[in-house]
Write an enzyme that holds these catalytic residues in place. Structure first.
Site, PDB file in Angstrom:
ATOM      1  N   SER A   1       0.824  -1.194   0.000  1.00 30.28           N
ATOM      2  CA  SER A   1       0.000   0.000   0.000  1.00 30.28           C
ATOM      3  C   SER A   1       0.871   1.262   0.000  1.00 30.28           C
ATOM      4  O   SER A   1       1.702   1.430  -0.882  1.00 30.28           O
ATOM      5  CB  SER A   1      -0.946  -0.060   1.203  1.00 30.28           C
TER       6      SER A   1
ATOM      7  N   ASP B   1      -8.972  -3.328  -6.626  1.00 33.14           N
ATOM      8  CA  ASP B   1      -8.452  -2.792  -5.369  1.00 33.14           C
ATOM      9  C   ASP B   1      -8.902  -1.336  -5.257  1.00 33.14           C
ATOM     10  O   ASP B   1      -8.592  -0.508  -6.119  1.00 33.14           O
ATOM     11  CB  ASP B   1      -6.926  -2.895  -5.385  1.00 33.14           C
TER      12      ASP B   1
ATOM     13  N   HIS C   1      -7.255  -5.592  -1.189  1.00 34.25           N
ATOM     14  CA  HIS C   1      -6.147  -4.631  -1.187  1.00 34.25           C
ATOM     15  C   HIS C   1      -4.904  -5.272  -0.583  1.00 34.25           C
ATOM     16  O   HIS C   1      -4.941  -5.801   0.524  1.00 34.25           O
ATOM     17  CB  HIS C   1      -6.551  -3.411  -0.363  1.00 34.25           C
TER      18      HIS C   1
END
Length: 565
Positions: free
Chosen positions: A230, A457, A486
């Protein structure tokens, strides 16, 4: 939210539920042993004279966290400058952890970051054991709490009560509601200015990338390997731009789009989150025999929003306070992040609507929001999230009219998260620290990168991976078409995880295809199947999932960082 990270959707590790640069020979001789001090004092002095900073080698000791102790991890702190422009000035400390390699063939150190920004990375040192075929065993896994986070000193905090109960309605249907949120966010940034010192001016991603370089030097390594989830992928992009020759093997999971730092990145999440929550509603409808919430996506969606409105009018009493419509919205946020949460959250939805189960709803809200009335620094992740994003760039709009116009435009077709996300980030309009010029990401000199992204995502939309693939000519991208999770690598998808293992073992990457597309496609993990509620198996699995979430560094980091919202 940006990246409310589930910080890591990777620690496939911690639960079965859950998760560089130049290639060089992966022999122990290729790189100094982790923890080795800089060769000589003269060399260190020479380096400092050249304008760089070389920290002392870390003094490793036991960790205070029980999970890290069980993993036989070691912990230490690395002293770095508050301001790298003045390396002789004020110092701060970066908390680091490590699990040493166990394989004969040493591959060097692997730094890991869970995302956020604001996620603690100390627990991610256990990630190596979840890499298939023992391919992680040749690395010393290095976790770290970025500056301002967790066990690093100082840790940033402003108001631990900010995410408390019965907050104002997210959608500002009247000027009074906007004013209520302005009062709340202004009070928060005022507290940030009052409670934190000059570190607020030094929380940028560039600062953290320089801290990674200091960690490399402190460990006595010529190069590092890196695994970022991320927001951690953006940290890796920045490090690769500043220090491309210091990277060996790199994995990005859930890649941030460097064109969208950070206002546009947050706007870009709103529509995808709406898509994903509707997919979840449709899945619930498919399993109406279990959840009894409606037989069509439309029916489930309608019930969800009717319940939200009912709670705004008449909040329910939880153990810690009143739960209103805003708490209802937050309680189900993870359904838009990870399909592994779908069954538990559907049970929570059903239990509240059909049986009035407030306890499960409150637990889901606390899990997603990170609010903990017993933790005096419960907002640490959120404070650092703002501290990084609000100062990484000068592109935050200062006029509320811009935010309002953009949010109402998106809200018309994406009502679920749009206004919640707006208020989550609105403190950047008046954040009490200096904004910096955004770094232009250039990966042209990074020799090796493997990326993973599910195409739906919501936190880090797939277009970001395609953009980074273009900017990093030696990168390869694994796509999972139709997947909504995600940053979910090392979570049991053999098509993905086996390729990561092969890359970490040998440096081999898939063949790069021409054009703007992925190099490899893998089917995402299948959607979960609910068990009949009330059965021993269902209860046992629910307990296991709850325990996994509680122990997962990725999810706990997400809670603390209030990840991409």
């Amino acid at each position: 939210m940006t990246l409310r990270p589930r910080a890591l959707a990777a620690c496939a590790a911690f639960a079965t539920l859950l998760a560089s640069g130049a290639l060089l020979a992966p022999s122990a001789a290729a790189e100094p042993v982790a923890g080795a001090a800089p060769k000589t004092a003269a060399a260190a002095a020479s380096s400092a004279a050249a304008g760089s900073y070389t920290p002392a080698a870390p003094v490793w000791g036991s960790c205070s966290d029980d999970g890290l102790k069980e993993a036989k991890a070691q912990c230490a702190k690395v002293t770095v400058p508050l301001d790298y422009a003045h390396p002789g000035g004020t110092k701060i400390k970066i908390a680091v952890s490590r699990v040493l390699h166990t394989a004969k063939k040493y591959q060097g150190v692997m730094l890991v970051n869970p995302g956020g920004p604001g996620g603690s990375g100390l627990g991610l040192v256990t990630l190596g054991q979840y890499v298939p075929d023992g391919a992680g065993d040749g690395y010393d896994w290095i976790g770290f709490d970025p500056r301002g986070v967790g066990d690093s000193e100082p840790a940033v905090s402003c108001d631990p009560e900010f995410a408390g109960y019965d907050r104002p309605r997210y959608v500002p249907a009247s000027p009074a509601l906007s004013e209520a949120w302005f009062a709340k966010t202004n009070a928060y940034t005022d507290a940030c200015a009052k409670k934190n010192g000059p570190i607020l001016d030094h929380l940028t991603t560039v600062d953290s990338a320089k801290d990674m370089e200091s960690i490399r030097k402190a460990l006595g390594q010529k190069k590092i390997n890196y695994y970022g989830f991320s927001y951690g992928t953006y940290l890796g992009q920045v490090y690769g731009t500043l220090y491309p020759t210091r990277l060996r093997r790199v994995v990005f999971d859930g890649t941030v789009d460097p064109r969208k730092i950070w206002y546009d990145a947050n706007l870009d999440q709103d529509q995808p989150f709406d898509v994903n929550i509707d997919i979840w509603f449709g899945w619930i409808a498919e399993h109406d025999s279990t959840y009894h919430l409606g037989t069509t996506e439309k029916a489930v969606r309608s019930l969800f929003y009717r319940t939200e409105e009912k709670l705004y009018r008449d909040p329910v009493k939880g153990e810690g306070g009143d739960l209103g419509g805003s708490e209802w919205v937050d309680a189900f946020l993870y359904a838009g992040y990870y399909q592994s949460t779908w069954t538990d959250l559907a049970a929570t939805f059903s239990g509240f609507v059909r049986k009035g189960d407030v306890k499960a709803l409150e637990a889901a809200y606390l899990d997603a929001s990170g609010y903990d009335p017993d933790n005096p620094k419960a907002d640490n992740g959120y404070a650092v999230y703002l501290g990084v994003q609000c100062t990484d760039t000068k592109d935050w709009p200062q006029r509320w009219s811009t935010w309002e116009r953009d949010s109402w435009r998106i809200f018309r077709t994406a009502p679920y998260e749009t206004w919640a996300n707006t208020w989550f980030n609105e403190p950047c309009r008046h954040w009490p620290a200096q904004q910096q010029k955004e770094l232009k990401i250039d990966g042209s000199k990074v020799k090796s990168l493997l990326m993973v992204n599910e195409t739906l995502d919501a936190a880090t939309p797939y277009a970001g991976s395609l953009e980074v693939r273009k900017r990093f000519p030696k990168a390869r991208l694994i796509a999972e078409p139709g997947g909504t999770t995600h940053a979910g690598s090392l979570y049991g998808n053999a098509c993905v995880d086996d390729r990561i293992a092969a890359y970490l073992a040998t440096g081999d990457l898939p063949k790069r295809r021409s054009g703007k597309r992925a190099d490899v496609s893998c089917k995402p993990l299948p959607r979960p199947e609910p068990e009949a509620s009330g059965t021993k198996t269902a209860k046992a699995k629910q307990a296991a999932r709850a325990a996994a979430r509680a122990g997962s560094p990725e999810l706990s980091a997400l809670r603390r960082a209030a990840l991409p919202r």
